[in-house]
Design a protein around this motif. Structure first.
Motif, PDB file in Angstrom:
ATOM      1  N   GLU A 168       0.840  -1.204   0.000  1.00  0.00           N
ATOM      2  CA  GLU A 168       0.000   0.000   0.000  1.00  0.00           C
ATOM      3  C   GLU A 168       0.876   1.256   0.000  1.00  0.00           C
ATOM      4  OE1 GLU A 168      -1.813   3.373   2.092  1.00  0.00           O
ATOM      5  OE2 GLU A 168      -0.737   1.873   3.289  1.00  0.00           O
ATOM      6  N   VAL A 169       1.963   1.227   0.806  1.00  0.00           N
ATOM      7  CA  VAL A 169       2.867   2.378   0.888  1.00  0.00           C
ATOM      8  C   VAL A 169       3.618   2.575  -0.439  1.00  0.00           C
ATOM      9  CG1 VAL A 169       4.944   3.274   2.041  1.00  0.00           C
ATOM     10  CG2 VAL A 169       3.123   2.235   3.400  1.00  0.00           C
ATOM     11  N   ILE A 170       4.015   1.467  -1.072  1.00  0.00           N
ATOM     12  CA  ILE A 170       4.713   1.563  -2.365  1.00  0.00           C
ATOM     13  C   ILE A 170       3.821   2.243  -3.406  1.00  0.00           C
ATOM     14  CG2 ILE A 170       5.544   0.185  -4.331  1.00  0.00           C
ATOM     15  CD1 ILE A 170       6.715  -1.786  -2.212  1.00  0.00           C
ATOM     16  N   ASP A 171       2.560   1.822  -3.487  1.00  0.00           N
ATOM     17  CA  ASP A 171       1.640   2.450  -4.442  1.00  0.00           C
ATOM     18  C   ASP A 171       1.340   3.899  -4.074  1.00  0.00           C
ATOM     19  OD1 ASP A 171       1.531   0.211  -5.989  1.00  0.00           O
ATOM     20  OD2 ASP A 171      -0.578  -0.271  -5.600  1.00  0.00           O
ATOM     21  N   LYS A 172       1.161   4.152  -2.786  1.00  0.00           N
ATOM     22  CA  LYS A 172       0.794   5.502  -2.313  1.00  0.00           C
ATOM     23  C   LYS A 172       1.862   6.535  -2.674  1.00  0.00           C
ATOM     24  CE  LYS A 172      -0.087   7.910   2.112  1.00  0.00           C
ATOM     25  NZ  LYS A 172      -0.269   7.672   3.572  1.00  0.00           N
ATOM     26  N   HIS A 173       3.131   6.159  -2.522  1.00  0.00           N
ATOM     27  CA  HIS A 173       4.224   7.120  -2.731  1.00  0.00           C
ATOM     28  C   HIS A 173       4.999   6.864  -4.029  1.00  0.00           C
ATOM     29  CE1 HIS A 173       3.611   8.934   1.187  1.00  0.00           C
ATOM     30  NE2 HIS A 173       3.636   7.740   1.744  1.00  0.00           N
ATOM     31  N   SER A 174       4.498   5.962  -4.877  1.00  0.00           N
ATOM     32  CA  SER A 174       5.158   5.633  -6.154  1.00  0.00           C
ATOM     33  C   SER A 174       6.632   5.282  -5.958  1.00  0.00           C
ATOM     34  CB  SER A 174       5.024   6.788  -7.152  1.00  0.00           C
ATOM     35  OG  SER A 174       3.668   7.030  -7.433  1.00  0.00           O
ATOM     36  N   VAL A 175       6.875   4.384  -5.010  1.00  0.00           N
ATOM     37  CA  VAL A 175       8.243   3.940  -4.708  1.00  0.00           C
ATOM     38  C   VAL A 175       8.827   3.221  -5.923  1.00  0.00           C
ATOM     39  CG1 VAL A 175       9.618   2.377  -3.272  1.00  0.00           C
ATOM     40  CG2 VAL A 175       7.818   3.789  -2.227  1.00  0.00           C
ATOM     41  N   THR A 176      10.062   3.573  -6.278  1.00  0.00           N
ATOM     42  CA  THR A 176      10.708   2.940  -7.435  1.00  0.00           C
ATOM     43  C   THR A 176      11.778   1.920  -7.027  1.00  0.00           C
ATOM     44  OG1 THR A 176      12.268   4.792  -7.547  1.00  0.00           O
ATOM     45  CG2 THR A 176      10.313   4.924  -8.946  1.00  0.00           C
ATOM     46  N   ILE A 177      12.420   2.143  -5.877  1.00  0.00           N
ATOM     47  CA  ILE A 177      13.454   1.217  -5.382  1.00  0.00           C
ATOM     48  C   ILE A 177      13.064   0.809  -3.967  1.00  0.00           C
ATOM     49  CG2 ILE A 177      15.902   0.888  -4.881  1.00  0.00           C
ATOM     50  CD1 ILE A 177      16.514   3.217  -6.792  1.00  0.00           C
ATOM     51  N   PHE A 178      12.997  -0.515  -3.726  1.00  0.00           N
ATOM     52  CA  PHE A 178      12.517  -1.043  -2.445  1.00  0.00           C
ATOM     53  C   PHE A 178      13.561  -1.988  -1.886  1.00  0.00           C
ATOM     54  CE2 PHE A 178       9.783  -4.292  -0.192  1.00  0.00           C
ATOM     55  CZ  PHE A 178       9.408  -3.474   0.853  1.00  0.00           C
ATOM     56  N   TYR A 179      14.015  -1.709  -0.648  1.00  0.00           N
ATOM     57  CA  TYR A 179      15.131  -2.444  -0.028  1.00  0.00           C
ATOM     58  C   TYR A 179      14.663  -2.936   1.327  1.00  0.00           C
ATOM     59  CZ  TYR A 179      20.228  -2.942   1.098  1.00  0.00           C
ATOM     60  OH  TYR A 179      21.491  -3.387   1.401  1.00  0.00           O
ATOM     61  N   THR A 180      14.544  -4.261   1.502  1.00  0.00           N
ATOM     62  CA  THR A 180      14.010  -4.812   2.748  1.00  0.00           C
ATOM     63  C   THR A 180      14.751  -6.090   3.117  1.00  0.00           C
ATOM     64  OG1 THR A 180      11.936  -5.215   3.945  1.00  0.00           O
ATOM     65  CG2 THR A 180      12.150  -6.248   1.774  1.00  0.00           C
ATOM     66  N   ALA A 181      14.318  -6.724   4.198  1.00  0.00           N
ATOM     67  CA  ALA A 181      15.025  -7.895   4.726  1.00  0.00           C
ATOM     68  C   ALA A 181      14.289  -9.189   4.373  1.00  0.00           C
ATOM     69  CB  ALA A 181      15.139  -7.783   6.242  1.00  0.00           C
ATOM     70  N   PRO A 182      15.019 -10.295   4.202  1.00  0.00           N
ATOM     71  CA  PRO A 182      14.378 -11.580   3.955  1.00  0.00           C
ATOM     72  C   PRO A 182      13.350 -11.953   5.024  1.00  0.00           C
ATOM     73  CG  PRO A 182      16.711 -11.748   3.499  1.00  0.00           C
ATOM     74  CD  PRO A 182      16.489 -10.390   4.101  1.00  0.00           C
ATOM     75  N   THR A 183      13.599 -11.559   6.278  1.00  0.00           N
ATOM     76  CA  THR A 183      12.633 -11.844   7.351  1.00  0.00           C
ATOM     77  C   THR A 183      11.276 -11.231   7.028  1.00  0.00           C
ATOM     78  OG1 THR A 183      14.404 -11.853   8.965  1.00  0.00           O
ATOM     79  CG2 THR A 183      12.175 -11.596   9.813  1.00  0.00           C
ATOM     80  N   ALA A 184      11.287  -9.976   6.581  1.00  0.00           N
ATOM     81  CA  ALA A 184      10.028  -9.306   6.227  1.00  0.00           C
ATOM     82  C   ALA A 184       9.367 -10.021   5.050  1.00  0.00           C
ATOM     83  CB  ALA A 184      10.293  -7.848   5.882  1.00  0.00           C
ATOM     84  N   ILE A 185      10.168 -10.393   4.052  1.00  0.00           N
ATOM     85  CA  ILE A 185       9.614 -11.072   2.880  1.00  0.00           C
ATOM     86  C   ILE A 185       8.972 -12.393   3.289  1.00  0.00           C
ATOM     87  CG2 ILE A 185      10.185 -12.127   0.647  1.00  0.00           C
ATOM     88  CD1 ILE A 185      12.567 -10.033   0.584  1.00  0.00           C
ATOM     89  N   ARG A 186       9.674 -13.168   4.133  1.00  0.00           N
ATOM     90  CA  ARG A 186       9.128 -14.475   4.540  1.00  0.00           C
ATOM     91  C   ARG A 186       7.862 -14.322   5.374  1.00  0.00           C
ATOM     92  NH1 ARG A 186      14.819 -15.937   4.825  1.00  0.00           N
ATOM     93  NH2 ARG A 186      14.876 -15.221   6.978  1.00  0.00           N
ATOM     94  N   SER A 187       7.802 -13.290   6.216  1.00  0.00           N
ATOM     95  CA  SER A 187       6.579 -13.098   7.018  1.00  0.00           C
ATOM     96  C   SER A 187       5.404 -12.733   6.113  1.00  0.00           C
ATOM     97  CB  SER A 187       6.789 -12.033   8.099  1.00  0.00           C
ATOM     98  OG  SER A 187       6.895 -10.753   7.530  1.00  0.00           O
ATOM     99  N   LEU A 188       5.663 -12.002   5.034  1.00  0.00           N
ATOM    100  CA  LEU A 188       4.597 -11.607   4.113  1.00  0.00           C
ATOM    101  C   LEU A 188       4.222 -12.746   3.161  1.00  0.00           C
ATOM    102  CD1 LEU A 188       5.871  -7.996   3.487  1.00  0.00           C
ATOM    103  CD2 LEU A 188       3.903  -8.674   4.858  1.00  0.00           C
ATOM    104  N   MET A 189       5.169 -13.635   2.894  1.00  0.00           N
ATOM    105  CA  MET A 189       4.861 -14.839   2.106  1.00  0.00           C
ATOM    106  C   MET A 189       3.824 -15.705   2.809  1.00  0.00           C
ATOM    107  SD  MET A 189       8.651 -16.108   0.959  1.00  0.00           S
ATOM    108  CE  MET A 189       8.134 -17.763   0.492  1.00  0.00           C
ATOM    109  N   ALA A 190       3.856 -15.674   4.150  1.00  0.00           N
ATOM    110  CA  ALA A 190       2.951 -16.539   4.930  1.00  0.00           C
ATOM    111  C   ALA A 190       1.513 -16.016   4.911  1.00  0.00           C
ATOM    112  CB  ALA A 190       3.458 -16.631   6.369  1.00  0.00           C
TER     113      ALA A 190
END
Length: 639
Positions: free
Chosen positions: A332-354
Motif C-alpha cells: 500500500e505504501v509503495i503504491d501511495k508514494h510511487s516507490v521505485t526502489i525497495f530495499y528490505t530484509a528476507p525476514t520481512a519477505i518471509r513473514s509476508l509470504m505466509a
C-alpha cells in the motif's frame, strides 16, 4: 544524478572500474571522491592497510563536514526536491514531506539546540528514538556540530541502553515520550529513565514529544525539544572535521557478552555510502527510494539516511511494521508514494509470504524498478516469491552482503548491470577484494570453492576501531588471518565467480538480519535466579532465518510438572527481554540436566546445533565428551 559522480552503466564499465580499483586504487578513489564538498583536500588517499593493528586511513589530511555533502551542496539545484517522506505507523495519520531546504533548516535548528545544551565537538550523544523524522534530523544535527552519534534501536531494554551509554561515556541522550510499533505503544522515556539510573556520565536528556504522553522530567537534566527549539536560528555553521574523525559509534554483538562499539570515520564512510548507493541501486534523479530498516541498525544509517541524502535522492522513512494494520501495508505504501526502489530484509519477505497472496495482488506495484534484500542471505523460495509477486518478474533483485563493520555493501549485483542468481550475493564491488581461506589461513584459488570469507585490501568504510578498546578490533577482525579483514562468514564461489554466503563460522546468531553473540544471550539467561548455566545456538527458522534455541540448566534440576516448566520458561524469556530486548527473545527453551562438554569444559556447540536442527543421526565423534550420555538425554528431551 550529477554527471560528475563516476557511475557504472554497463558490465564493461564494472569490469573496467573493478580492475582500476585493484591496480590503481589511489587514482580510482581520488576520482570518486573529487565531486564532494571538501574544505581541504587530502594529503594521501589511503594508508595503513591491514597490518595486525588494522589501522586504515582514508583521505588523510582532508577536512569536511558530511552534512554539507548531504544537505548544503544540494540546495541550489534541489532545494525544493523531497529529501524525506515520512510514513507514520497509522495509515490514517498524515504523512510528512521534507524538502532538502526544509530538512537543512530542521537540522540547523536541532544542531543549535544541542549547542545550547552544551554539546561540543567530540561529545558522544546517544539517540533512543522511534522512527520519526526527528531521529533523522537529530543524527544529522550531531554530525553538523561534530558530535559522535550512537543510535540505539528503540526496542532494546534499559540494561542494553545503559551498557551502550556507559561504554561510550555519552554525556547526552535524545529520546521521545513514546513510540508506536504496529498495534503496540511503548513508553520510551520510561525505559530511558530506568537505564540512566546507572549512567553517571549523562548530563542532559532532550525529549521529543511524539505521542503527547505525560512523562517524568527530572529537573536540571531533562528538557523538551519543542520548548528548547523556540526562537533558535535556522542556520548553523557546519563544524570542520578531519577525515578520520569518528562520525558514529554503532553497537553490535560479538562472541563475548559485551557489545562492541563499531566506529566509522567521516570521509571514508561518506565516499563509500554514496558510491555503493548510487551504483548498486542504479539510482536516477526522480527515484523514490524506500529502505525499510530502522536507523538503529547500520542499514538505516547507510541506506536510509546518509547514502540517499549524499546522492540527492528522495528517501522514504517508515514508522510501522510490515503486517500492520494488515499484511498489505508495504505494498500500500509503495503504491501511495510511487516507490521505485525497495530495499528490505528476507525476514520481512518471509513473514509476508505466509499471508494470503491477495495482500500483494491487491496492489499494482507498477512504480517499482529495483528490489533489494539485506541483513542475511535470502533463500531461493523467498527470492522467487519476491521476484514474481512484488517485482512482477521485471525488477532486478540486488541481494546485498555487508556488515556493520564494513560500513556499506561489499558483495552484490549492480541492478540490471552485473550477473545475479537467486540466493547469491554476486560479485564484489569495485574496491572490494574478497578471498576464500582454509581454516589454517591458506588462500583457496579458483571457482567452485568454499571457505572462510576474508577481504585482503582496505576499502574506504572499513571499521576503524572498537570504541575504547582497539585491541578488541584487532583480535576480532585483523589478527585471525593477518593481512586481511576476517568477516566471520563462510562463503562459496560458484563457477561464474559469484559469491554465496553460507553462514557464520563463529558463535554469532543472525536473527532477522541482526547479529547477536551467543555469549550475550547466555549472559542474560544466566541472570535468571532459576538458572545455573545455559548454552544458546541458532537453528533454521522459517521467518527469521535463524531462531534462538536455548538449552538451560536449572538450580533445582529438570521439573516434573509441565506447569512448572512453562512457568520457568516464561520467566527466562522475561529475563532476556529485560536484559536485551524482545528482539533477542529465545524461540525455543529446552531444560536439560547437563550440557555436552569436553574434558577441558568447552561446550560442544556443534552437537547442540545439530540437535536444535533435528539432525540427530550424524552428530560426529562424541568420545571426547566428559559425559557422552548427556547427548542422548538432550535428544530425548527435544523429542
Amino acid at each position: 544524478m550529477p554527471a560528475n559522480h563516476p557511475r557504472i552503466r554497463s558490465f564493461e564499465d564494472y569490469q573496467t572500474a573493478y580492475r582500476r580499483s585493484v591496480d590503481e586504487p589511489d587514482a580510482f578513489w581520488a576520482e570518486v571522491a573529487e565531486p564532494f564538498t571538501w574544505r581541504r583536500k587530502w594529503d594521501s588517499v589511503r594508508g595503513g592497510e591491514f597490518s595486525p593493528a588494522g589501522r586504515s586511513t582514508w583521505f588523510d589530511g582532508a577536512r569536511l563536514n558530511i552534512t554539507e555533502n548531504c544537505l548544503d551542496r544540494h540546495l541550489a539545484q534541489r532545494g525544493n526536491k523531497l529529501a524525506i517522506i515520512w510514513e507514520p505507523n497509522d495509515p490514517k495519520q498524515r504523512h510528512l514531506r521534507l524538502t532538502y531546504r526544509e530538512l537543512h533548516q530542521e537540522v540547523c535548528k536541532f544542531a543549535n539546540v544541542l549547542h545550547n545544551l552544551g554539546v561540543e565537538k567530540g561529545d558522544r550523544v546517544c539517540l533512543y528514538l522511534p522512527m520519526i523524522p526527528q531521529l533523522a534530523v537529530a543524527v544529522l544535527a550531531c554530525a553538523r556540530i561534530g558530535a559522535v552519534h550512537s543510535v540505539v534501536f528503540a526496542g532494546f531494554s534499559s540494561t542494553a541502553i545503559a551498557d551502550r551509554v556507559n561504554d561510550a561515556e555519552a554525556a547526552f541522550v535524545i529520546t521521545a515520550d513514546g513510540l508506536n510499533r504496529g498495534p503496540k505503544q511503548i513508553p520510551v522515556k520510561r525505559v530511558v529513565d530506568e537505564a540512566l539510573a546507572h549512567c553517571p556520565t549523562v548530563r542532559k536528556v532532550l525529549v521529543v514529544e511524539h505521542l503527547g504522553w505525560p512523562v517524568q522530567m527530572q529537573e536540571g537534566r531533562d528538557v523538551w525539544y519543542h520548548e528548547e527549539v523556540e526562537g533558535v536560528a535556522k542556520t548553523c555553521p557546519a563544524e570542520e572535521m578531519q577525515a578520520e574523525d569518528p562520525l558514529f559509534i554503532l553497537y553490535t554483538s560479538g562472541s563475548t557478552g559485551k557489545p562492541k562499539g563499531v566506529v566509522h570515520s567521516t570521509a571514508g564512510y561518506m565516499v563509500w555510502a554514496d558510491y555503493t548507493f548510487r551504483n548498486v541501486f542504479q539510482v536516477e534523479e526522480n527515484d523514490v527510494y524506500w529502505c525499510t530498516a530502522d536507523i538503529g541498525w547500520v542499514t538505516g544509517h547507510s541506506y536510509l539516511l546518509y547514502g540517499p541524502l549524499l546522492a540527492g535522492s528522495t528517501s522514504l522513512m517508515f514508522e510501522g511494521v510490515p503486517t500492520y494494520p494488515d499484511a498489505g501495508r508495504f505494498w500500500e505504501v509503495i503504491d501511495k508514494h510511487s516507490v521505485t526502489i525497495f530495499y528490505t530484509a528476507p525476514t520481512a519477505i518471509r513473514s509476508l509470504m505466509a499471508a494470503p497472496l491477495d495482500n500483494v495482488l491487491s496492489y499494482s506495484l507498477d512504480s517499482l524498478r529495483v528490489l533489494g534484500s539485506v541483513g542475511e542471505p535470502i533463500n531461493e523460495e523467498a527470492w522467487h516469491w519476491y521476484h514474481t509477486h512484488v517485482g512482477k518478474e521485471r525488477c532486478p533483485i540486488v541481494d546485498t552482503w555487508w556488515q556493520t563493520e564494513t560500513g556499506g555493501i561489499m558483495l552484490s549485483a549492480l541492478a540490471g548491470i552485473t550477473p545475479s542468481k537467486p540466493a547469491h550475493a554476486g560479485l564484489p564491488l569495485p574496491g572490494v577484494q574478497p578471498v576464500l581461506l582454509t581454516q589454517e589461513g591458506q588462500e583457496i584459488e579458483g571457482n567452485e570453492q568454499e571457505g572462510y570469507l576474508a577481504i585482503k585490501a582496505s576499502w574506504p568504510a572499513v571499521i576503524r576501531t572498537t570504541w575504547g578498546d582497539h585491541e578488541r578490533a584487532e583480535q576480532t577482525y585483523f589478527r585471525p588471518y593477518p593481512g586481511t579483514y576476517f568477516t566471520g562468514d563462510g562463503a562459496r564461489r560458484d563457477q561464474d565467480g559469484l559469491y554465496r554466503i553460507i553462514g557464520r563460522v563463529d558463535d554469532v546468531i543472525n536473527v532477522s538480519g541482526h547479529r547477536f553473540g551467543t555469549a550475550e544471550i547466555e549472559n542474560a539467561i544466566n541472570q535468571n535466579p532459576h538458572v545455573v548455566e545455559s548454552a544458546v545456538v541458532g537453528y533454521p527458522h522459517d521467518v527469521k532465518g535463524q531462531g534462538i534455541y536455548a538449552y538451560v540448566i536449572l538450580q533445582n534440576g529438570v521439573p516434573d510438572k509441565e506447569t512448572e516448566r512453562q512457568h520457568i520458561e516464561a520467566s527466562v524469556i522475561e529475563t532476556v527481554v529485560a536484559e536485551i530486548g524482545k528482539i533477542a527473545r529465545p524461540d525455543k527453551i529446552q531444560i536439560v540436566s547437563g550440557l555436552p562438554k569436553t574434558r577441558s569444559g568447552k561446550i560442544m556447540r556443534r552437537i547442540l546445533r545439530k540437535v536444535a536442527e533435528g539432525e540427530t543421526s550424524a552428530l560426529g565423534d562424541t568420545t571426547t565428551l566428559l559425559d557422552p550420555a548427556v547427548v542422548d538425554e538432550i535428544i530425548q528431551g527435544r523429542k
